[in-house]
Enzyme design. Structure first.
Site, short mmCIF file in Angstrom:
data_model
loop_
_atom_site.label_atom_id
_atom_site.label_comp_id
_atom_site.label_asym_id
_atom_site.label_seq_id
_atom_site.Cartn_x
_atom_site.Cartn_y
_atom_site.Cartn_z
N LYS A 53 0.83 -1.21 0.00
CA LYS A 53 0.00 0.00 0.00
C LYS A 53 0.86 1.26 0.00
O LYS A 53 0.55 2.24 -0.68
CB LYS A 53 -0.94 -0.04 1.20
CG LYS A 53 -2.01 -1.12 1.09
CD LYS A 53 -2.68 -1.45 2.41
CE LYS A 53 -3.64 -2.63 2.25
NZ LYS A 53 -4.19 -3.12 3.52
N GLN A 97 -4.48 -1.96 9.82
CA GLN A 97 -4.26 -3.23 9.15
C GLN A 97 -4.83 -4.39 9.97
O GLN A 97 -4.54 -4.54 11.14
CB GLN A 97 -2.75 -3.44 8.91
CG GLN A 97 -2.41 -4.71 8.15
CD GLN A 97 -2.99 -4.71 6.74
OE1 GLN A 97 -2.90 -3.73 6.02
NE2 GLN A 97 -3.57 -5.83 6.36
N ASP A 120 -11.07 2.71 4.17
CA ASP A 120 -11.10 1.26 3.97
C ASP A 120 -12.46 0.66 4.33
O ASP A 120 -12.64 -0.55 4.30
CB ASP A 120 -10.00 0.59 4.80
CG ASP A 120 -9.63 -0.79 4.28
OD1 ASP A 120 -9.81 -1.04 3.07
OD2 ASP A 120 -9.16 -1.62 5.08
#
Length: 279
Positions: A53, A97, A120
């Site tokens: 990313k 994450q 996200d």
């Protein structure tokens, strides 16, 4: 009908190409889109995803900040870090994450993220808005699946779609997105007792169960569309690609299918967030 390989790299490139001018315009106005990725602990797979990313941000000119917290970080310490990022006006996207260490309340951490920076699509509020049809940032992998279907002009309206998987950041939100696009959606999972019989009815199959080579070609209807959102050890997805390829009318490879589009979608959401903060 000629078999179609649903090449995610091509779709991802189209997304990136569409962002370049927008990023330059933001920079001309003194704004650099910024994504912060929080990694707790030293999970090797998570390290790889965070690095990928970060590299994607760098290639586009998006500012990428990595916050690496130790394994023993508590829920309250993680929440404090997220709140600080919420209050930082130079940060436009926050990504925690997954997975975090087991002693952390992951849902509490996710829901601390400011919905305006939830690029996200992991917050409860963001999921709810996505399900109701007005969410700004759906979870990136579900968003990527919808983009691939759109790019290849695959009809969703009226089609029977079977989603195999029910996670809150993949199976459930992609089911909602497909339903909002007028598909008839059946959501299954690894414990569904008659899964092969259900899959035989599917025009579109989304594999998101987290088990390598789980779905077999003999379970599929001839000519069905297969989108494999799984990524397992050994670079294999959740479908048995060889047997499914023989039956499917179109299929995503692993790697090179849903994955690149997921990362490109994250970049797109970060740029959109920066634009909204600018306005």
């Amino acid at each position: 009908m000629e078999k179609i390989i649903l090449d995610g790299n091509v779709v991802a490139q189209e997304i990136r190409d569409g962002l370049k001018t927008r990023i330059e315009e933001l920079k001309d106005n003194g704004i650099i889109p910024c994504l912060v990725t929080i990694l707790v602990g030293d999970n090797p797979a998570s390290e790889t995803y965070v690095r990928m990313k970060g590299n994607a941000c760098k290639r586009l000119g998006i500012n990428s900040i990595r916050v690496h917290l130790p394994e023993e970080t508590s829920t309250s310490e993680l929440v404090k870090t997220i709140k600080e990022l919420n209050n930082d006006n130079s940060v436009h996207g926050i990504l925690l994450q997954h997975p975090v260490p087991s002693h952390i309340d992951e849902r509490a951490a996710f829901d601390t993220i400011d919905i305006r920076k939830d690029v996200d699509g992991v917050t409860s509020a963001g999921y709810g808005q996505t399900a109701l049809g007005f969410g700004e940032y759906p979870s990136c992998t579900p968003g990527a699946i919808m983009k691939i279907l759109e790019y290849y002009k695959i009809q969703i309206d009226g089609k029977h779609t079977v989603v195999v998987g029910r996670s809150p950041i993949l199976g459930k939100p992609v089911s909602a997105l497909l339903l909002n696009a007028n598909a008839t959606v059946t959501t299954c999972h690894s414990r569904t007792s008659n899964l092969p019989e259900i899959l035989k009815q599917a025009d579109i199959v989304v594999a998101a169960v987290g088990k390598p080579k789980f779905i077999k070609g003999s379970w599929l209807k001839e000519g069905s569309i297969v989108l494999d959102a799984g990524y397992n050890k050994g670079n294999v997805g959740d479908v048995d690609y060889t047997s499914c390829y023989e039956v499917a009318g179109a299929i995503t490879p692993v790697p090179g299918g849903v994955g690149p589009v997921t990362i490109a979608t994250l970049m797109k959401h970060t740029v959109e967030s920066a634009e909204r903060f600018y306005v």
